[in-house]
Design an enzyme around this catalytic site. Structure first.
Site, PDB file in Angstrom:
ATOM      1  N   ALA A  44     -60.822  -9.446  16.134  1.00 53.62           N
ATOM      2  CA  ALA A  44     -59.302  -7.845  16.703  1.00 53.62           C
ATOM      3  C   ALA A  44     -59.654  -7.288  16.526  1.00 53.62           C
ATOM      4  O   ALA A  44     -58.919  -6.038  15.765  1.00 53.62           O
ATOM      5  CB  ALA A  44     -58.321  -8.119  15.071  1.00 53.62           C
ATOM      6  N   ARG A  91     -52.516  -0.792  26.364  1.00 49.85           N
ATOM      7  CA  ARG A  91     -50.937  -0.729  26.562  1.00 49.85           C
ATOM      8  C   ARG A  91     -50.334  -0.509  26.237  1.00 49.85           C
ATOM      9  O   ARG A  91     -48.921  -0.708  26.250  1.00 49.85           O
ATOM     10  CB  ARG A  91     -51.482  -2.983  27.112  1.00 49.85           C
ATOM     11  CG  ARG A  91     -52.192  -2.894  28.368  1.00 49.85           C
ATOM     12  CD  ARG A  91     -52.227  -4.352  28.500  1.00 49.85           C
ATOM     13  NE  ARG A  91     -53.209  -4.524  27.993  1.00 49.85           N
ATOM     14  CZ  ARG A  91     -53.473  -6.063  28.174  1.00 49.85           C
ATOM     15  NH1 ARG A  91     -52.730  -7.190  29.126  1.00 49.85           N
ATOM     16  NH2 ARG A  91     -54.502  -6.422  27.350  1.00 49.85           N
ATOM     17  N   GLN A 111     -67.442  -5.712  15.702  1.00 51.28           N
ATOM     18  CA  GLN A 111     -68.277  -5.425  16.859  1.00 51.28           C
ATOM     19  C   GLN A 111     -67.900  -3.804  18.033  1.00 51.28           C
ATOM     20  O   GLN A 111     -66.937  -3.360  18.399  1.00 51.28           O
ATOM     21  CB  GLN A 111     -67.171  -6.201  17.701  1.00 51.28           C
ATOM     22  CG  GLN A 111     -67.088  -6.683  19.070  1.00 51.28           C
ATOM     23  CD  GLN A 111     -65.716  -6.619  20.559  1.00 51.28           C
ATOM     24  OE1 GLN A 111     -65.131  -6.396  20.127  1.00 51.28           O
ATOM     25  NE2 GLN A 111     -66.424  -7.507  21.433  1.00 51.28           N
ATOM     26  N   ASN A 128     -49.545  -7.199  24.207  1.00 51.47           N
ATOM     27  CA  ASN A 128     -50.478  -6.586  24.618  1.00 51.47           C
ATOM     28  C   ASN A 128     -49.623  -4.845  24.562  1.00 51.47           C
ATOM     29  O   ASN A 128     -50.200  -3.931  24.769  1.00 51.47           O
ATOM     30  CB  ASN A 128     -50.603  -6.839  26.451  1.00 51.47           C
ATOM     31  CG  ASN A 128     -51.400  -7.830  25.497  1.00 51.47           C
ATOM     32  OD1 ASN A 128     -52.814  -8.056  25.070  1.00 51.47           O
ATOM     33  ND2 ASN A 128     -51.380  -8.790  26.369  1.00 51.47           N
ATOM     34  N   ARG A 148     -33.757  -1.279   1.798  1.00 48.28           N
ATOM     35  CA  ARG A 148     -34.808  -1.197   1.449  1.00 48.28           C
ATOM     36  C   ARG A 148     -35.926  -0.395   0.493  1.00 48.28           C
ATOM     37  O   ARG A 148     -35.249  -0.060  -0.840  1.00 48.28           O
ATOM     38  CB  ARG A 148     -35.481   0.057   2.500  1.00 48.28           C
ATOM     39  CG  ARG A 148     -35.075   1.746   2.474  1.00 48.28           C
ATOM     40  CD  ARG A 148     -35.096   2.491   3.535  1.00 48.28           C
ATOM     41  NE  ARG A 148     -34.896   3.771   3.653  1.00 48.28           N
ATOM     42  CZ  ARG A 148     -35.183   4.580   2.817  1.00 48.28           C
ATOM     43  NH1 ARG A 148     -36.682   4.982   2.989  1.00 48.28           N
ATOM     44  NH2 ARG A 148     -35.310   5.866   2.527  1.00 48.28           N
ATOM     45  N   TYR A 191     -25.631   7.148  -0.156  1.00 40.75           N
ATOM     46  CA  TYR A 191     -26.635   6.513  -0.679  1.00 40.75           C
ATOM     47  C   TYR A 191     -27.215   6.378  -1.316  1.00 40.75           C
ATOM     48  O   TYR A 191     -26.668   7.252  -2.412  1.00 40.75           O
ATOM     49  CB  TYR A 191     -27.459   8.146   0.494  1.00 40.75           C
ATOM     50  CG  TYR A 191     -28.978   7.734   0.221  1.00 40.75           C
ATOM     51  CD1 TYR A 191     -29.994   6.334   0.374  1.00 40.75           C
ATOM     52  CD2 TYR A 191     -29.649   8.753  -0.809  1.00 40.75           C
ATOM     53  CE1 TYR A 191     -31.130   6.827   0.508  1.00 40.75           C
ATOM     54  CE2 TYR A 191     -31.355   8.464  -0.781  1.00 40.75           C
ATOM     55  CZ  TYR A 191     -31.790   7.474  -0.239  1.00 40.75           C
ATOM     56  OH  TYR A 191     -32.958   7.265  -0.872  1.00 40.75           O
ATOM     57  N   SER A 203     -15.390   9.593  -4.677  1.00 37.82           N
ATOM     58  CA  SER A 203     -15.672   9.730  -3.575  1.00 37.82           C
ATOM     59  C   SER A 203     -16.480  11.489  -3.472  1.00 37.82           C
ATOM     60  O   SER A 203     -15.731  11.841  -4.297  1.00 37.82           O
ATOM     61  CB  SER A 203     -14.775   9.615  -3.010  1.00 37.82           C
ATOM     62  OG  SER A 203     -14.759   8.451  -2.474  1.00 37.82           O
ATOM     63  N   ALA A 224     -13.586  13.352  -7.636  1.00 34.96           N
ATOM     64  CA  ALA A 224     -14.313  13.318  -6.384  1.00 34.96           C
ATOM     65  C   ALA A 224     -14.684  14.445  -5.885  1.00 34.96           C
ATOM     66  O   ALA A 224     -14.634  15.730  -6.757  1.00 34.96           O
ATOM     67  CB  ALA A 224     -13.091  13.284  -5.401  1.00 34.96           C
TER      68      ALA A 224
HETATM   69  C1  UD1 Z   1     -56.435 -12.583  26.836  1.00 35.07           C
HETATM   70  C2  UD1 Z   1     -57.592 -13.710  27.329  1.00 35.07           C
HETATM   71  C3  UD1 Z   1     -56.071 -14.146  28.804  1.00 35.07           C
HETATM   72  C4  UD1 Z   1     -55.310 -15.259  27.391  1.00 35.07           C
HETATM   73  C5  UD1 Z   1     -54.539 -13.749  27.035  1.00 35.07           C
HETATM   74  C6  UD1 Z   1     -54.025 -14.224  25.884  1.00 35.07           C
HETATM   75  C7  UD1 Z   1     -59.397 -13.412  27.914  1.00 35.07           C
HETATM   76  C8  UD1 Z   1     -60.551 -12.754  29.050  1.00 35.07           C
HETATM   77  N1  UD1 Z   1     -58.036 -13.104  28.240  1.00 35.07           N
HETATM   78  O1  UD1 Z   1     -56.447 -11.320  27.270  1.00 35.07           O
HETATM   79  O2  UD1 Z   1     -56.714 -15.388  29.321  1.00 35.07           O
HETATM   80  O3  UD1 Z   1     -53.948 -15.339  28.487  1.00 35.07           O
HETATM   81  O4  UD1 Z   1     -55.469 -13.308  26.148  1.00 35.07           O
HETATM   82  O5  UD1 Z   1     -52.543 -13.513  24.665  1.00 35.07           O
HETATM   83  O6  UD1 Z   1     -60.348 -13.901  26.986  1.00 35.07           O
HETATM   84  N2  UD1 Z   1     -60.720  -8.593  21.189  1.00 35.07           N
HETATM   85  C9  UD1 Z   1     -62.328  -8.396  20.040  1.00 35.07           C
HETATM   86  N3  UD1 Z   1     -62.874  -7.202  21.061  1.00 35.07           N
HETATM   87  C10 UD1 Z   1     -63.358  -7.730  22.028  1.00 35.07           C
HETATM   88  C11 UD1 Z   1     -61.832  -7.339  23.098  1.00 35.07           C
HETATM   89  C12 UD1 Z   1     -60.520  -8.083  22.397  1.00 35.07           C
HETATM   90  O7  UD1 Z   1     -61.607  -8.490  19.529  1.00 35.07           O
HETATM   91  O8  UD1 Z   1     -63.870  -6.894  23.212  1.00 35.07           O
HETATM   92  C13 UD1 Z   1     -59.444  -9.226  20.465  1.00 35.07           C
HETATM   93  C14 UD1 Z   1     -58.301  -7.698  21.025  1.00 35.07           C
HETATM   94  O9  UD1 Z   1     -57.800  -6.792  19.939  1.00 35.07           O
HETATM   95  C15 UD1 Z   1     -56.729  -9.391  20.741  1.00 35.07           C
HETATM   96  C16 UD1 Z   1     -57.755 -10.306  21.030  1.00 35.07           C
HETATM   97  O10 UD1 Z   1     -58.646 -10.764  21.739  1.00 35.07           O
HETATM   98  O11 UD1 Z   1     -56.737  -9.552  19.667  1.00 35.07           O
HETATM   99  C17 UD1 Z   1     -57.873 -10.267  23.324  1.00 35.07           C
HETATM  100  O12 UD1 Z   1     -57.799  -8.881  23.716  1.00 35.07           O
HETATM  101  P1  UD1 Z   1     -56.990  -8.819  24.390  1.00 35.07           P
HETATM  102  O13 UD1 Z   1     -57.279  -7.590  25.129  1.00 35.07           O
HETATM  103  O14 UD1 Z   1     -56.005  -8.358  24.362  1.00 35.07           O
HETATM  104  O15 UD1 Z   1     -56.929 -10.085  26.037  1.00 35.07           O
HETATM  105  P2  UD1 Z   1     -55.954 -10.124  26.867  1.00 35.07           P
HETATM  106  O16 UD1 Z   1     -55.837  -9.521  28.255  1.00 35.07           O
HETATM  107  O17 UD1 Z   1     -54.683 -10.626  26.534  1.00 35.07           O
HETATM  108 MG    MG Z   2     -54.384  -9.848  24.362  1.00 35.92          MG
END
Ligand code: UD1
Ligand code: MG
Length: 446
Positions: free
Chosen positions: A18, A24, A87, A242, A314, A347, A386, A404
């Site tokens: 994550a 995107r 990372q 994405n 809510r 409300y 009301s 009212a």
């Molecule tokens: C990735 C897959 C693709 C698959 C798709 C499914 C790869 C290279 N590609 O593409 O084959 O079909 O998911 O949804 O794996 N993340 C990190 N560190 C990074 C990059 C990404 O933790 O350096 C995490 C992102 O937060 C995300 C997940 O990995 O949760 C996937 O990364 P994302 O960039 O969404 O990959 P996709 O282009 O969707």
């Molecule tokens: Mg993805």
């Protein structure tokens, strides 16, 4: 036989990736990081955590990177048993998986890798993947899906005999490979040693200049290891989020599932297609939810209650048995007593409405003085005319009434069984409050 049962008993570690930017989704400053994007009242990553929890893994690792402090703040309270691994920089899914696995240097067993951007994930999907992996005693098992237009998703390349060969990213694929309809969901199980080995061999010579986890799967297959590509029964429910179209599709899937669960338990939802019930809402069997209604996380609704159409609840609002909140009624952080009614254009914010009270059309609890929120109490059996504005903090006593358009100022309130009218409101002498001509000044609606 013996081998299979030992595979079934292998310890489990889960790596959740994550750290990505969510590029995107657009560069909007007030947007949370992708992992914390709100999906039906919960952060996206919380849905993923809930899908994993029933597997009771021996270890969980959460890779964080982009806006790591915010994701870490979530983890430390919501998922304290997961090990956070930073990372920096975010050099791809393979790089992320390598760092995560390095945090478990002695681990032997099965490693489930889950991308943290799949909120629709269910425990059953993961259990089925794990069971298939262990039954085949594979070195790696990839959860795949089939869809006519996999877009930017990785494609599953198979040999003429149908054996799994590798995954090619859409950006690196040949036109023929782009035509493949089987895609990578981004959910895999590996035997730890096989994954460890494959992750040391990754290169970043590809269209995105990143280390791809997908290459590690191909590497295990190429070195003669058993790799299984397992097709998920409902792949549309496993598409990663994405862009905003993906977010909407994922939320639609979750929304439909939540409505179905409530209906299976006896809640009558007239039109699930226009009903949004967020996660963690309790609705008693026998309650009715009318169309175009939005019920926020933490709300509780009693048996026989009627909500909507066009209602919004809510802030953990609690609605008692048989109570009614009708069209264009918003309730926030309020308790609505059993049998109480507010049926039109009202409300109720930070309000406690007693049992059997009737709140007329267009009533407003003015809960915010520009600095702080204040509560309003409406006693049992009270009747709010009301157009009444109750300026909080304020209390309307049991069985009391307002005319009212009365404006009841802070601290003034209406004593039990008294009637208050006017702007600002004054309490009528009790002689005038005999009830004979009550329908006049109160202007109640029901
Ligand atoms: C990735 C897959 C693709 C698959 C798709 C499914 C790869 C290279 N590609 O593409 O084959 O079909 O998911 O949804 O794996 N993340 C990190 N560190 C990074 C990059 C990404 O933790 O350096 C995490 C992102 O937060 C995300 C997940 O990995 O949760 C996937 O990364 P994302 O960039 O969404 O990959 P996709 O282009 O969707
Ligand atoms: Mg993805």
């Amino acid at each position: 036989m013996g081998e299979q049962s030992s595979a079934a008993n292998r310890p489990l570690a889960v790596l959740v990736l994550a750290a990505g930017k969510g590029t995107r989704l657009g560069a909007v400053a007030d947007l949370p990081p992708k992992a914390l994007l709100e999906c039906l009242g919960l952060p996206l990553i919380e849905h993923v955590r809930r899908a994993i929890a029933p597997l009771e893994p021996a270890h969980a690792v959460l890779v964080i990177g982009h806006r790591a402090d915010e994701v870490e703040a979530w983890r430390s309270t919501a998922w304290p048993e997961a090990l956070p691994v930073p990372q920096v920089p975010q050099n791809g899914t393979g790089h992320a998986a390598r760092l995560a696995l390095e945090a478990l240097p002695d681990f032997v067993g099965d490693v489930l890798v889950v991308y943290g951007d799949v909120p629709q994930l269910r425990p059953d999907d993961l259990q089925a993947l794990l069971a298939a992996h262990r039954a085949a005693d594979a070195l790696a098992t990839v959860l795949t899906g089939v869809t006519p237009e996999p877009g930017l998703l990785g494609r599953i390349v198979r040999s003429a005999s149908g054996a799994f060969e590798r995954i090619v990213e859409a950006r690196d694929a040949s036109p023929t490979e782009l035509g493949i309809q089987e895609f990578n969901t981004g959910i895999y199980v590996f035997q730890a040693a096989a994954l460890r080995g494959a992750l040391t061999n990754l290169s970043a010579s590809n269209a995105q200049g990143e280390e791809y986890l997908t290459d590690a799967v191909g590497d295990v297959a190429a070195s003669g290891g058993a790799v299984v590509g397992m097709a998920a029964p409902d792949p549309s429910a496993l598409l990663g989020v994405n862009d905003w179209a993906d977010v909407a599709a994922a939320v639609a899937t979750l929304r439909a599932r939540i409505c179905t669960e409530h209906m299976r338990r006896g809640v009558r939802i007239t039109d699930p297609a226009t009903t949004v019930i967020e996660a963690d809402v309790t609705i008693a069997a026998g309650a009715r939810i009318y169309p175009f209604t939005h019920i926020g996380t933490g709300c509780r609704i009693g048996a026989g209650a009627r909500i909507g159409p066009f209602a919004r609840l809510r802030g953990g609002t609690v609605v008692g048995a048989g109570a009614e909140l009708g069209n264009f009624v918003e309730a926030k952080a309020s308790t609505i007593g059993a049998g109480a009614k507010a049926k039109h254009l009202t409300y109720l914010g930070d309000a406690d409405v007693g049992a059997g009270a009737n709140v007329g059309c267009g009533v407003v609890t003015a809960n915010y003085d520009g600095n702080a929120k204040h509560r309003t109490t409406i006693g049992p059996g009270a009747s709010i005319g009301s157009g009444t504005v109750l300026v909080a903090p304020v209390e309307v006593g049991e069985g009391a009434r307002t005319g009212a358009n009365a404006v009841v100022l802070p601290g003034q309130g209406v004593p039990p069984r008294a009637t208050a009218v006017g702007v600002p409101s004054r309490v009528l002498p009790s002689d005038d409050d005999s009830g004979e001509d009550a329908a006049g000044p109160e202007g109640a609606s029901e």
